[in-house]
Design an enzyme around this catalytic site. Sequence first.
Site, PDB file in Angstrom:
ATOM      1  N   CYS A  10      13.739  -8.368  52.842  1.00  0.00           N
ATOM      2  CA  CYS A  10      13.685  -9.826  52.681  1.00  0.00           C
ATOM      3  C   CYS A  10      15.085 -10.381  52.958  1.00  0.00           C
ATOM      4  CB  CYS A  10      13.159 -10.210  51.300  1.00  0.00           C
ATOM      5  SG  CYS A  10      14.200  -9.681  49.919  1.00  0.00           S
ATOM      6  N   ARG A  16      11.939 -10.579  46.576  1.00  0.00           N
ATOM      7  CA  ARG A  16      10.698 -10.118  47.205  1.00  0.00           C
ATOM      8  C   ARG A  16      10.696  -8.645  47.587  1.00  0.00           C
ATOM      9  NH1 ARG A  16      10.803 -14.585  51.686  1.00  0.00           N
ATOM     10  NH2 ARG A  16      13.020 -14.135  51.332  1.00  0.00           N
ATOM     11  N   ASP A 126       9.600 -17.351  49.658  1.00  0.00           N
ATOM     12  CA  ASP A 126      10.834 -17.069  48.925  1.00  0.00           C
ATOM     13  C   ASP A 126      10.786 -17.774  47.564  1.00  0.00           C
ATOM     14  OD1 ASP A 126      13.373 -16.742  47.977  1.00  0.00           O
ATOM     15  OD2 ASP A 126      14.369 -17.331  49.847  1.00  0.00           O
TER      16      ASP A 126
HETATM   17  P1  4NP Z   1      14.810 -12.722  48.304  1.00  0.00           P
HETATM   18  O1  4NP Z   1      15.242 -14.111  47.641  1.00  0.00           O
HETATM   19  O2  4NP Z   1      15.082 -12.850  49.786  1.00  0.00           O
HETATM   20  O3  4NP Z   1      13.347 -12.634  48.014  1.00  0.00           O
HETATM   21  O4  4NP Z   1      15.632 -11.656  47.620  1.00  0.00           O
HETATM   22  C1  4NP Z   1      16.508 -14.676  47.836  1.00  0.00           C
HETATM   23  C2  4NP Z   1      17.559 -14.305  47.019  1.00  0.00           C
HETATM   24  C3  4NP Z   1      18.799 -14.880  47.182  1.00  0.00           C
HETATM   25  C4  4NP Z   1      18.995 -15.823  48.165  1.00  0.00           C
HETATM   26  C5  4NP Z   1      17.940 -16.180  48.999  1.00  0.00           C
HETATM   27  C6  4NP Z   1      16.704 -15.609  48.828  1.00  0.00           C
HETATM   28  N1  4NP Z   1      20.255 -16.441  48.335  1.00  0.00           N
HETATM   29  O5  4NP Z   1      20.390 -17.347  49.162  1.00  0.00           O
HETATM   30  O6  4NP Z   1      21.213 -16.045  47.648  1.00  0.00           O
END
Ligand code: 4NP
Length: 155
Positions: A10, A16, A126
């Site tokens: 992800c 995710r 997300d």
């Molecule tokens: P993930 O969610 O891609 O599902 O782990 C996110 C976690 C952090 C960030 C973006 C999405 N971020 O911009 O820090």
Amino acid sequence: MSETSVLFVCLGNICRSPLAEGAFRAAAEEAGADIHASSAGTGSWHVGEPPDPRAIAVAKASGVDISTLRGRQVTADDFLRFSHVVALDRENLSHLEGLRPEGDAAAELSLLLDHVPGREGEPVADPYFGEEDGFAETWDDVVAGTRALLAELAP
Ligand code: 4NP
């Protein structure tokens, strides 16, 4: 590599993809399938960090412990270390398409929900900037996707 192994990818590797890793491991264990699973992020912000507390909590509610996982960033080399690389959304998929080395040796690349009949092309949304209840939906999505993927890999 010839042995089947799966890397879930992800953006941050704290919501995710660690949930997908945990859900896949639990399903594989239940099915008695010995398939290595891991996860990574396309971004580097959360390298070395544990999953988001909301992700840890939603997995724990289903008896899956993801608290010991730590964030890392995906590399081109991952396409040679894993047989399958699975993106959680379309942005992750296009990033990975750019990273994937040419040739047959490189891992098969797919979108997680492409493995679920009727949900082809759908992203796992997300949940990071949303409310806590978004994580329940994320969990349901990754459970559906990883079960379908496992059924393909270990029929
Ligand atoms: P993930 O969610 O891609 O599902 O782990 C996110 C976690 C952090 C960030 C973006 C999405 N971020 O911009 O820090």
